[in-house]
Design an enzyme around this catalytic site. Structure first.
Site, short mmCIF file in Angstrom:
data_model
loop_
_atom_site.label_atom_id
_atom_site.label_comp_id
_atom_site.label_asym_id
_atom_site.label_seq_id
_atom_site.Cartn_x
_atom_site.Cartn_y
_atom_site.Cartn_z
N ASP A 278 26.11 29.98 -38.77
CA ASP A 278 25.86 28.93 -38.19
C ASP A 278 24.47 28.51 -37.34
O ASP A 278 24.69 29.52 -36.94
CB ASP A 278 26.89 28.38 -37.37
CG ASP A 278 26.27 26.70 -36.31
OD1 ASP A 278 26.29 25.93 -37.39
OD2 ASP A 278 26.90 26.92 -35.83
N ASP B 296 30.86 28.59 -34.39
CA ASP B 296 31.23 28.46 -33.03
C ASP B 296 32.69 27.34 -32.79
O ASP B 296 32.30 27.01 -32.03
CB ASP B 296 30.35 28.19 -31.43
CG ASP B 296 29.79 26.90 -32.48
OD1 ASP B 296 29.05 26.58 -33.57
OD2 ASP B 296 28.97 26.01 -31.89
N ASP C 177 22.94 25.90 -34.87
CA ASP C 177 23.04 25.43 -33.29
C ASP C 177 25.07 26.20 -33.12
O ASP C 177 25.59 25.64 -33.08
CB ASP C 177 23.29 23.75 -33.37
CG ASP C 177 22.07 23.09 -34.03
OD1 ASP C 177 20.67 23.13 -32.89
OD2 ASP C 177 21.43 22.10 -35.02
#
Length: 232
Positions: free
Chosen positions: A11, A169, A13
């Site tokens: 991922d 995250d 961001d």
């Protein structure tokens, strides 16, 4: 025995890049520009990683017309780009971990809720990172947690799900990885808190890329860098 995968999908961001704060403030700026109450930080963190449209729909459920939704999305994009022209910093050891994987023959990829334009702009800000074999964006695929973009990455790279990792995250990343039968690795330095990540039952949860490196290679990043310098 180490845990080196064939493919590592990241991922963007919150995972590789420390951009959560900028996203939060950009959403709040966009709301204020349109005269709407700004959501609080915890609410915004929950939708980070989703495609922009669904994310804003969750945050602003009373906004019904397509015209107003478009205005809000444009206000967010403008706020994000104009808020700070300097790129967000990479998380600690992100670059070193990417290079360690690259030197060990691991294919690298990105699966993100960003648009293609947004990701290309972001990648251009980090010219020293190793190349990603494939990048998948939410405006070209079904967004997270649907596994479609991750399955696309697997097809393009020819890698096996059981030999691949998805590092993210948020619970959206974990759910996507598990739906694609890919190893789900959660990092706690991003958008979703540790307890929430644990509730999604990732295969591995780590505090940092340094910890992830030790799990992957059974040695620290400094050891890997020392070996690389000796062999160069």
């Amino acid at each position: 025995m180490n845990q080196v995968p064939e493919l590592a999908v990241f991922d963007w961001d919150g995972t590789l890049v420390d951009s959560v704060g900028k996203i939060v403030e950009s959403v709040r700026d966009a709301a204020r520009q349109l005269g709407m109450p700004a959501p609080d930080e915890a609410e915004i963190r929950q939708v980070i990683g989703l495609s922009l449209g669904p994310a804003l729909d969750r945050l602003f459920p009373l906004l019904k017309s397509d015209k107003d939704k478009k205005k809000l999305a444009e206000a967010y994009k403008r706020a994000f780009v104009e808020r700070d022209t300097a790129p967000c910093p990479l998380h600690t050891y992100a670059s070193e971990y990417l290079w360690a994987l690259h030197r060990n023959g691991v294919k690298l990829a990105v699966a993100t809720g960003k648009s293609r334009r947004g990701l290309d702009r972001a990648l251009a800000a980090y010219p020293t990172l190793p190349d990603f074999s494939v990048t998948a964006c939410a405006d070209e695929h079904v967004g997270k947690p649907n596994p479609q973009m991750l399955l696309y990455v697997l097809r393009k790279t020819g890698c096996r799900p059981e030999k691949s990792l998805m590092i993210g995250d948020t619970t959206h990343d974990i759910q996507m990885a598990k739906a694609a039968n890919v190893g789900a690795v959660a990092v706690t330095h991003g958008a979703h808190p540790r307890e929430q990540l644990l509730s999604a039952e990732p295969h591995l949860l780590v505090e940092s890329f340094k910890s992830l490196s030790i799990w992957t290679f059974k040695r620290s990043l400094s050891d890997i860098e020392d070996q690389s310098r000796l062999s160069s």
